[in-house]
Design a protein around this motif. Structure first.
Motif, PDB file in Angstrom:
ATOM      1  N   PHE A  81     -27.747  29.541 -68.228  1.00 48.83           N
ATOM      2  CA  PHE A  81     -26.336  29.160 -68.280  1.00 48.83           C
ATOM      3  C   PHE A  81     -25.492  30.428 -68.199  1.00 48.83           C
ATOM      4  O   PHE A  81     -25.732  31.394 -68.924  1.00 48.83           O
ATOM      5  N   ALA A  82     -24.526  30.431 -67.309  1.00 45.24           N
ATOM      6  CA  ALA A  82     -23.643  31.595 -67.169  1.00 45.24           C
ATOM      7  C   ALA A  82     -22.249  31.137 -66.778  1.00 45.24           C
ATOM      8  O   ALA A  82     -22.060  30.513 -65.735  1.00 45.24           O
ATOM      9  N   PHE A  83     -21.286  31.437 -67.643  1.00 46.76           N
ATOM     10  CA  PHE A  83     -19.882  31.123 -67.383  1.00 46.76           C
ATOM     11  C   PHE A  83     -19.096  32.430 -67.317  1.00 46.76           C
ATOM     12  O   PHE A  83     -19.301  33.332 -68.140  1.00 46.76           O
ATOM     13  N   ALA A  84     -18.225  32.547 -66.336  1.00 45.96           N
ATOM     14  CA  ALA A  84     -17.322  33.703 -66.277  1.00 45.96           C
ATOM     15  C   ALA A  84     -16.066  33.314 -65.503  1.00 45.96           C
ATOM     16  O   ALA A  84     -16.129  32.538 -64.549  1.00 45.96           O
ATOM     17  N   ARG A  85     -14.943  33.845 -65.966  1.00 44.73           N
ATOM     18  CA  ARG A  85     -13.674  33.688 -65.241  1.00 44.73           C
ATOM     19  C   ARG A  85     -13.141  35.093 -64.945  1.00 44.73           C
ATOM     20  O   ARG A  85     -13.678  36.090 -65.424  1.00 44.73           O
ATOM     21  N   TRP A  86     -12.085  35.160 -64.180  1.00 43.07           N
ATOM     22  CA  TRP A  86     -11.484  36.451 -63.859  1.00 43.07           C
ATOM     23  C   TRP A  86     -10.877  37.073 -65.114  1.00 43.07           C
ATOM     24  O   TRP A  86     -10.203  36.395 -65.894  1.00 43.07           O
ATOM     25  N   GLY A  87     -11.119  38.378 -65.271  1.00 40.20           N
ATOM     26  CA  GLY A  87     -10.576  39.086 -66.422  1.00 40.20           C
ATOM     27  C   GLY A  87      -9.394  39.965 -66.068  1.00 40.20           C
ATOM     28  O   GLY A  87      -8.895  40.699 -66.928  1.00 40.20           O
ATOM     29  N   ARG A  88      -8.952  39.902 -64.829  1.00 45.53           N
ATOM     30  CA  ARG A  88      -7.833  40.736 -64.364  1.00 45.53           C
ATOM     31  C   ARG A  88      -7.101  39.975 -63.258  1.00 45.53           C
ATOM     32  O   ARG A  88      -7.640  39.020 -62.694  1.00 45.53           O
ATOM     33  N   PRO A  89      -5.857  40.379 -62.952  1.00 49.03           N
ATOM     34  CA  PRO A  89      -5.136  39.725 -61.850  1.00 49.03           C
ATOM     35  C   PRO A  89      -5.903  39.852 -60.539  1.00 49.03           C
ATOM     36  O   PRO A  89      -6.602  40.846 -60.299  1.00 49.03           O
ATOM     37  N   ILE A  90      -5.775  38.835 -59.698  1.00 55.45           N
ATOM     38  CA  ILE A  90      -6.479  38.812 -58.419  1.00 55.45           C
ATOM     39  C   ILE A  90      -5.609  39.466 -57.347  1.00 55.45           C
ATOM     40  O   ILE A  90      -4.455  39.069 -57.132  1.00 55.45           O
ATOM     41  N   ALA A  91      -6.167  40.470 -56.694  1.00 52.09           N
ATOM     42  CA  ALA A  91      -5.478  41.179 -55.604  1.00 52.09           C
ATOM     43  C   ALA A  91      -6.274  40.928 -54.325  1.00 52.09           C
ATOM     44  O   ALA A  91      -7.274  41.598 -54.074  1.00 52.09           O
ATOM     45  N   PRO A  92      -5.860  39.956 -53.514  1.00 49.39           N
ATOM     46  CA  PRO A  92      -6.690  39.541 -52.380  1.00 49.39           C
ATOM     47  C   PRO A  92      -6.379  40.280 -51.081  1.00 49.39           C
ATOM     48  O   PRO A  92      -5.284  40.818 -50.886  1.00 49.39           O
ATOM     49  N   VAL A  93      -7.374  40.277 -50.199  1.00 52.29           N
ATOM     50  CA  VAL A  93      -7.181  40.719 -48.821  1.00 52.29           C
ATOM     51  C   VAL A  93      -8.108  39.877 -47.953  1.00 52.29           C
ATOM     52  O   VAL A  93      -9.203  39.506 -48.377  1.00 52.29           O
ATOM     53  N   VAL A  94      -7.640  39.541 -46.752  1.00 49.92           N
ATOM     54  CA  VAL A  94      -8.389  38.664 -45.846  1.00 49.92           C
ATOM     55  C   VAL A  94      -8.582  39.369 -44.513  1.00 49.92           C
ATOM     56  O   VAL A  94      -7.632  39.935 -43.966  1.00 49.92           O
ATOM     57  N   PHE A  95      -9.803  39.325 -43.996  1.00 49.88           N
ATOM     58  CA  PHE A  95     -10.119  39.962 -42.719  1.00 49.88           C
ATOM     59  C   PHE A  95     -10.570  38.914 -41.704  1.00 49.88           C
ATOM     60  O   PHE A  95     -11.301  37.985 -42.055  1.00 49.88           O
ATOM     61  N   GLY A  96     -10.132  39.063 -40.469  1.00 46.43           N
ATOM     62  CA  GLY A  96     -10.672  38.259 -39.378  1.00 46.43           C
ATOM     63  C   GLY A  96      -9.967  36.961 -39.094  1.00 46.43           C
ATOM     64  O   GLY A  96     -10.536  36.089 -38.414  1.00 46.43           O
ATOM     65  N   VAL A  97      -8.731  36.792 -39.571  1.00 44.41           N
ATOM     66  CA  VAL A  97      -7.994  35.555 -39.288  1.00 44.41           C
ATOM     67  C   VAL A  97      -6.618  35.883 -38.725  1.00 44.41           C
ATOM     68  O   VAL A  97      -6.102  36.985 -38.895  1.00 44.41           O
ATOM     69  N   GLN A  98      -6.024  34.893 -38.068  1.00 44.05           N
ATOM     70  CA  GLN A  98      -4.676  35.045 -37.536  1.00 44.05           C
ATOM     71  C   GLN A  98      -3.648  34.746 -38.630  1.00 44.05           C
ATOM     72  O   GLN A  98      -3.972  34.210 -39.683  1.00 44.05           O
TER      73      GLN A  98
ATOM     74  N   ALA B  29      -4.758  27.619 -62.787  1.00 43.86           N
ATOM     75  CA  ALA B  29      -5.489  28.285 -63.875  1.00 43.86           C
ATOM     76  C   ALA B  29      -4.569  29.042 -64.831  1.00 43.86           C
ATOM     77  O   ALA B  29      -5.028  29.529 -65.861  1.00 43.86           O
ATOM     78  N   GLN B  30      -3.284  29.137 -64.465  1.00 45.08           N
ATOM     79  CA  GLN B  30      -2.314  29.943 -65.218  1.00 45.08           C
ATOM     80  C   GLN B  30      -2.806  31.390 -65.336  1.00 45.08           C
ATOM     81  O   GLN B  30      -2.658  32.035 -66.370  1.00 45.08           O
ATOM     82  N   HIS B  31      -3.404  31.847 -64.234  1.00 47.63           N
ATOM     83  CA  HIS B  31      -3.851  33.224 -64.135  1.00 47.63           C
ATOM     84  C   HIS B  31      -2.783  34.009 -63.366  1.00 47.63           C
ATOM     85  O   HIS B  31      -1.674  33.512 -63.151  1.00 47.63           O
TER      86      HIS B  31
ATOM     87  N   ALA C 223      -8.891  24.325 -68.004  1.00 47.89           N
ATOM     88  CA  ALA C 223      -9.474  24.509 -69.337  1.00 47.89           C
ATOM     89  C   ALA C 223     -10.189  25.853 -69.449  1.00 47.89           C
ATOM     90  O   ALA C 223     -10.146  26.516 -70.490  1.00 47.89           O
ATOM     91  N   ALA C 224     -10.853  26.272 -68.362  1.00 48.73           N
ATOM     92  CA  ALA C 224     -11.649  27.497 -68.389  1.00 48.73           C
ATOM     93  C   ALA C 224     -10.800  28.738 -68.627  1.00 48.73           C
ATOM     94  O   ALA C 224     -11.298  29.755 -69.128  1.00 48.73           O
ATOM     95  N   TYR C 225      -9.518  28.653 -68.273  1.00 50.07           N
ATOM     96  CA  TYR C 225      -8.643  29.812 -68.430  1.00 50.07           C
ATOM     97  C   TYR C 225      -7.800  29.755 -69.706  1.00 50.07           C
ATOM     98  O   TYR C 225      -6.856  30.528 -69.856  1.00 50.07           O
ATOM     99  N   ASP C 226      -8.149  28.851 -70.622  1.00 46.95           N
ATOM    100  CA  ASP C 226      -7.501  28.846 -71.928  1.00 46.95           C
ATOM    101  C   ASP C 226      -7.715  30.217 -72.572  1.00 46.95           C
ATOM    102  O   ASP C 226      -8.863  30.651 -72.757  1.00 46.95           O
ATOM    103  N   PRO C 227      -6.637  30.939 -72.912  1.00 51.61           N
ATOM    104  CA  PRO C 227      -6.799  32.306 -73.433  1.00 51.61           C
ATOM    105  C   PRO C 227      -7.568  32.385 -74.743  1.00 51.61           C
ATOM    106  O   PRO C 227      -8.051  33.466 -75.112  1.00 51.61           O
ATOM    107  N   VAL C 228      -7.710  31.261 -75.448  1.00 47.04           N
ATOM    108  CA  VAL C 228      -8.472  31.257 -76.693  1.00 47.04           C
ATOM    109  C   VAL C 228      -9.971  31.408 -76.420  1.00 47.04           C
ATOM    110  O   VAL C 228     -10.710  31.946 -77.247  1.00 47.04           O
ATOM    111  N   LEU C 229     -10.407  30.950 -75.255  1.00 51.10           N
ATOM    112  CA  LEU C 229     -11.830  30.975 -74.921  1.00 51.10           C
ATOM    113  C   LEU C 229     -12.247  32.353 -74.417  1.00 51.10           C
ATOM    114  O   LEU C 229     -11.439  33.088 -73.855  1.00 51.10           O
ATOM    115  N   PRO C 230     -13.513  32.712 -74.593  1.00 51.80           N
ATOM    116  CA  PRO C 230     -13.998  34.005 -74.084  1.00 51.80           C
ATOM    117  C   PRO C 230     -14.017  33.995 -72.558  1.00 51.80           C
ATOM    118  O   PRO C 230     -14.219  32.937 -71.943  1.00 51.80           O
TER     119      PRO C 230
END
Length: 203
Positions: free
Chosen positions: A17-34, A52-54, A180-187
């Protein structure tokens, strides 16, 4: 969604069993599309991150971009991307395995010291199957599969998406689970199966 159903979504094929969510803001970049496809991907990302209220960011202080999506025709194109071999260890053998398996998608996650998601690399080989999928559907599917560390078998039998009228949306149960997964109370990360009970209580 019951606790055993939630637990199954984060239980890997080796029964761990392994659960993980993002621990920092997401900074995206996309390659190969118009540009028109880029706006679709950005819209899907903003929708899921808002759910997710992230947070999103222009840049990540360590990596510059911490969510990278690559769209391409053939796996051998990847080793030609400048600097990618520094971000992805063993890139050559990985590409060889994916090409041999005739895979059309692959995701790699990196984690911080707390076990939270630090970065995600999404590779999409646009074969005839992926090319037939509408851009909105493909984008939403990839983003929701990148917002949490799901099991490698989580969506093997059932998509995380649903059709509502003429629109493709997240399944309501999956949307509720992401929120639910991004509830700040949860690890931000855990290998404790009882986490499924805590998630269920917040849905």
């Amino acid at each position: 969604m019951q606790a055993d159903e939630i637990e199954a979504l984060f239980t890997r094929s080796d029964d761990s069993f392994a659960f993980a969510r993002w621990g920092r803001p997401i900074a995206p970049v996309v390659f190969g599309v118009q540009d028109d496809t880029l706006s679709v991907i950005k819209g899907a990302l903003e929708a899921v991150v808002t759910l997710a209220q992230h947070q999103m960011a222009e840049t990540d202080p360590e990596l510059g971009s911490n969510m990278m999506l690559f769209f391409f025709q053939d796996w051998p194109e990847l080793p030609e991307v400048p600097g990618l071999d520094r971000l992805i260890p063993e890139l050559g053998p990985l590409v060889a395995r994916l090409e041999a398996a005739e895979a059309n998608q692959y995701r790699i996650f990196r984690f911080d010291d707390a076990g939270a998601i630090q970065a995600c690399f999404v590779f999409l080989r646009m074969d005839e199957h992926l090319s037939a999928v509408p851009a909105e559907t493909l984008a939403l599917s990839q983003i929701v599969q990148s917002i949490l560390l799901w099991s490698d078998t989580a969506f093997r039998d059932r998509s995380p998406l649903a059709v509502a009228g003429e629109r493709t949306i997240l399944r309501p149960d999956i949307a509720g689970l992401v929120r639910a997964a991004y509830d700040p109370v949860l690890p931000p990360a855990t290998q404790d199966k009882s986490h499924a009970l805590r998630l269920m209580a917040r849905m």
